[in-house]
Design an enzyme around this catalytic site. Sequence first.
Site, PDB file in Angstrom:
ATOM      1  N   CYS A   1      -8.283   0.080   3.872  1.00 19.52           N
ATOM      2  CA  CYS A   1      -8.450  -0.956   4.898  1.00 19.52           C
ATOM      3  C   CYS A   1      -9.201  -0.347   6.061  1.00 19.52           C
ATOM      4  CB  CYS A   1      -7.093  -1.482   5.360  1.00 19.52           C
ATOM      5  SG  CYS A   1      -7.233  -2.686   6.694  1.00 19.52           S
TER       6      CYS A   1
ATOM      7  N   HIS B   1       0.875  -1.180   0.000  1.00 21.73           N
ATOM      8  CA  HIS B   1       0.000   0.000   0.000  1.00 21.73           C
ATOM      9  C   HIS B   1       0.909   1.227   0.000  1.00 21.73           C
ATOM     10  CE1 HIS B   1      -4.114  -1.667   0.987  1.00 21.73           C
ATOM     11  NE2 HIS B   1      -3.346  -2.739   0.970  1.00 21.73           N
TER      12      HIS B   1
END
Lengths: 316, 316
Positions: free
Chosen positions: A254, A223
Amino acid sequence: MANSADILESLNRYPPAASGSIAYNFLVPNLKGLENLLRAYDAALPTKSEDPASLQHRDAPLTPPPSPKPGQMASEPAPITSTQHPNAMGSAPLEQFSKPSLDPPHTYEISVFLAATEAFSRANTNCSIAESIDRCKAIISLAKSRSLPVRGYVSVALGCPYEGPSTPPSEVAEITASLLEMGVDEVSVADTTGMGTAPKTRELLKALFAAGISPNDLALHFHDTYGQALVNAVVGLEHGIRTFDSSVGGLGGCPFSKGATGNVSTEDLVHCLHSLGATTGVDLEEMSRIGGWISEELGRPNESRAGKAILSRLNS
Amino acid sequence: MANSADILESLNRYPPAASGSIAYNFLVPNLKGLENLLRAYDAALPTKSEDPASLQHRDAPLTPPPSPKPGQMASEPAPITSTQHPNAMGSAPLEQFSKPSLDPPHTYEISVFLAATEAFSRANTNCSIAESIDRCKAIISLAKSRSLPVRGYVSVALGCPYEGPSTPPSEVAEITASLLEMGVDEVSVADTTGMGTAPKTRELLKALFAAGISPNDLALHFHDTYGQALVNAVVGLEHGIRTFDSSVGGLGGCPFSKGATGNVSTEDLVHCLHSLGATTGVDLEEMSRIGGWISEELGRPNESRAGKAILSRLNS
């Protein structure tokens, strides 16, 4: 998010127009989830002989050979690869659902995931790592009995929102090894929080290799929350990793990691891989158009720098 | 943009509150610009003995030693460093304008720039590279006669909006060498378009070194337009470069390079440098707060991924 079984039924009923194979990955949280999915899967099989009228959505030209998926290196021997968030979709050959004329066929795999820290495991899956491994064992066993390829994910491998930035590499290696022993075809080691750095990525890969795990059995999943995803990916490349997850336009996030952004964008990653001489099979201009389109559809900013720069150039 | 002389006068009249030295860089496009600047500079000197009432803006605590500027490694022997776009401000010790109590003093330097391609030189400075070098010679000569440090920039060194992505490294090396021979203290080699990649950065540095240029005389200046700035910066680090330009919040851009974004953000760069074990002297949390603040003030999105992630963590 729609139920996986519903998505599978819908995909089978209305297969998206595509010139090549589309690979679908279903994240399976528990055994019940897989059982429901398999029911939809079995119910879908009769459509092999369905009426051509139901194929009205398959109006794109069929132009084999198909491009490899974003994030999959064309020169690699067909690894099981996903370019998306664990909660999204991925790849791997299985069985042809639809008419023989649809060649190459759409393919299916399932994914299971574990966390590398107890706190994240509790928050994300409501059970301990050990309980989570037991759950996965049953899912993997059933999936393998049906010859379904399985991809494993190990989340928070380079930092946890609850336990901090120093997830022990040995823990990640142990969980990864467990998944491979249980029969998964590949493990994607995920920097869910984006806390990964070049030295931490290097240390983690060394721990994985020291545990006897081959780079061919691994994918890396970054990420770009702190902007370090490409630097980390280059470290992975230098250590022999050839499968990387990404998402077009940098979509994703997330819910359990505050401030987390999506995966590194496919466009930025592919631009980097191409610059290093890799063949990905991805048409970067087309991928940039898709990133612009889907970001607009979803009303989100396009998080791909390369994508935006390429679109700006194309539109000038 | 305000006139440099006006800015200098204003800075002298109302020096910003600061606990350490603030370094100002004035981009000088031509000899007339430097002459105007020097008039303001000379006019400012009497303020050394001005009334304390004029120091009303100097209300911050004086807490030496000062932090190095963003992008300047604390362990380095005071290179001349800018962390911003050539059109902005930078650094280097010169002379104390204000009261002796303001220790360390604000410092000043000037900048000149050349382009690495003829087309960009025409677009940006309305003259050929050769004419541009002549202009620089006069500016540098006058500046050095006044003991003003001079920083040179070579723009479009890794790709040009007009001539494409393959700026010849030998051209960049030649122009860089010319600037150093004319007496500049440092040359910032700039990837104005963000077209730079890891292999191109490596090739360029090799050409610069082959031309006899020392890494100590160089800075690298990356724009993150295609998301490759940190990957390129790591290549620079590996080749001995220790001075990097950046801008807080990724501010900036280039009117002559369509779709160009600002410099790589200071927050992302510093996060990367810290992760690699470098000491920058920058408080990353404070820098992130500044990035958030100035982006809001300017009504621009904060382009720093690390900055946004840190702010999100600080505000949670």
